[in-house]
Scaffold this active site. Structure first.
Site, PDB file in Angstrom:
ATOM      1  CE  LYS A  30      -3.470   1.913   2.237  1.00  0.00           C
ATOM      2  NZ  LYS A  30      -4.799   2.481   3.138  1.00  0.00           N
ATOM      3  CB  VAL A  31       2.350   3.660  -2.316  1.00  0.00           C
ATOM      4  CG1 VAL A  31       3.502   2.677  -2.368  1.00  0.00           C
ATOM      5  CG2 VAL A  31       1.337   3.301  -3.381  1.00  0.00           C
ATOM      6  CB  SER A  32       1.284   8.393  -1.414  1.00  0.00           C
ATOM      7  OG  SER A  32       1.186   8.220   0.111  1.00  0.00           O
ATOM      8  CB  THR A  83      -1.957  11.473  -1.530  1.00  0.00           C
ATOM      9  OG1 THR A  83      -1.993  10.008  -2.118  1.00  0.00           O
ATOM     10  CG2 THR A  83      -3.417  12.238  -1.816  1.00  0.00           C
ATOM     11  CB  ALA A  84      -1.078  13.667   2.984  1.00  0.00           C
ATOM     12  CG  HIS A 124      -4.777   7.184   7.755  1.00  0.00           C
ATOM     13  ND1 HIS A 124      -5.479   7.088   6.311  1.00  0.00           N
ATOM     14  CD2 HIS A 124      -3.423   7.021   7.755  1.00  0.00           C
ATOM     15  CE1 HIS A 124      -4.677   7.135   5.822  1.00  0.00           C
ATOM     16  NE2 HIS A 124      -3.007   6.582   6.042  1.00  0.00           N
TER      17      HIS A 124
END
Length: 248
Positions: A30-32, A83-84, A124
């Site tokens: 899982k990645v951005s 992404t943030a 999150h």
């Protein structure tokens, strides 16, 4: 599900998984979404299992409510290819911070509360707990993105190594796992609690309800459009390499 292999699972901060994926260390990871332009030569984006949604975007937090922009400020972020952070760069264009430092996610709010940074970028479960640190939301980047584009915000993606994983098989494993989790939420409750950064049951439940949604089961047209919009805009601004349209 029948035929699915046993997995050797590694849990790590998002900045760690983004960096490890660059080295091709994981078969499934899982990645951005923001990291995809650097990864799609090695990995295939899977159309399920990721984190997209509405009302779930990153927050820019401050302790000093007199701060109205990031111009000239010291900012802590959870990763330079998250992404943030990409959203923050798009949002703050024209008023960039003076400095940005990558800080492990769990340390950002305490550091802002202590005055080490003027602002912190969080993701999150921090959406539900930041007030406990005496912090205030300067911006909800998900809300900004949704108002600007009408699309959900693409946060985390599941990708499969092209040389080591059949993407169709991996997609089937993940879809079945999600289906079983929705059918019997109690079955995974203890496992989730063992690995959650925030142990309070109500916070965990809010987190799951917000981030495990229709896009977890399938990206669908809106999900793909959101990913394409984010990466195209970022490429046009010179923030990421140009990326072909992302189709799983």
């Amino acid at each position: 599900m029948p035929g699915a292999p046993r997995f050797d699972v590694t849990y790590a901060d998002v900045d760690v998984t983004n960096t490890a994926a660059l080295r091709g260390e994981f078969d499934l990871v899982k990645v951005s979404y923001a990291a995809l332009p650097w990864l799609l030569d090695q990995y295939t984006l899977l159309p399920c299992g990721g984190a997209l949604g509405r009302g779930c975007g990153p927050l820019v937090l401050v302790k000093d409510q007199s701060i109205k922009s990031l111009a000239g400020r010291r900012v802590a972020v959870p990763g330079d290819r998250t992404t943030a952070y990409l959203l923050m760069r798009l949002w703050s264009a024209g008023e960039p911070p003076a400095s940005v430092e990558v800080v492990p996610f769990a340390e950002i709010m305490p550091a802002v509360a202590a005055g080490t940074f003027d602002a912190g970028l969080v993701i999150h479960e921090a959406r539900f707990t930041y007030q406990r640190y005496g912090l205030h939301a300067l911006a909800d980047l998900g809300e900004w993105w949704e108002n600007d584009t009408g699309l959900p915000i693409p946060l985390g993606a599941i990708i499969a190594h092209r040389d080591r994983v059949d993407p169709e098989q991996a997609t089937a494993w993940i879809k079945e796992s999600v289906r079983q989790a929705w059918a019997d939420p109690a079955a995974s409750r203890q496992y989730v609690l063992e690995h959650a950064q925030e142990m309070e049951q109500d916070v965990v439940d809010q987190h799951i309800k917000l981030y495990v949604n229709e896009f977890t089961g399938s990206l669908g047209p809106d999900g793909h459009a959101a990913v394409d919009a984010l990466l195209t805009r970022a490429s046009d601004e010179g923030l990421v390499p140009a990326t072909p349209l992302v189709k799983a």
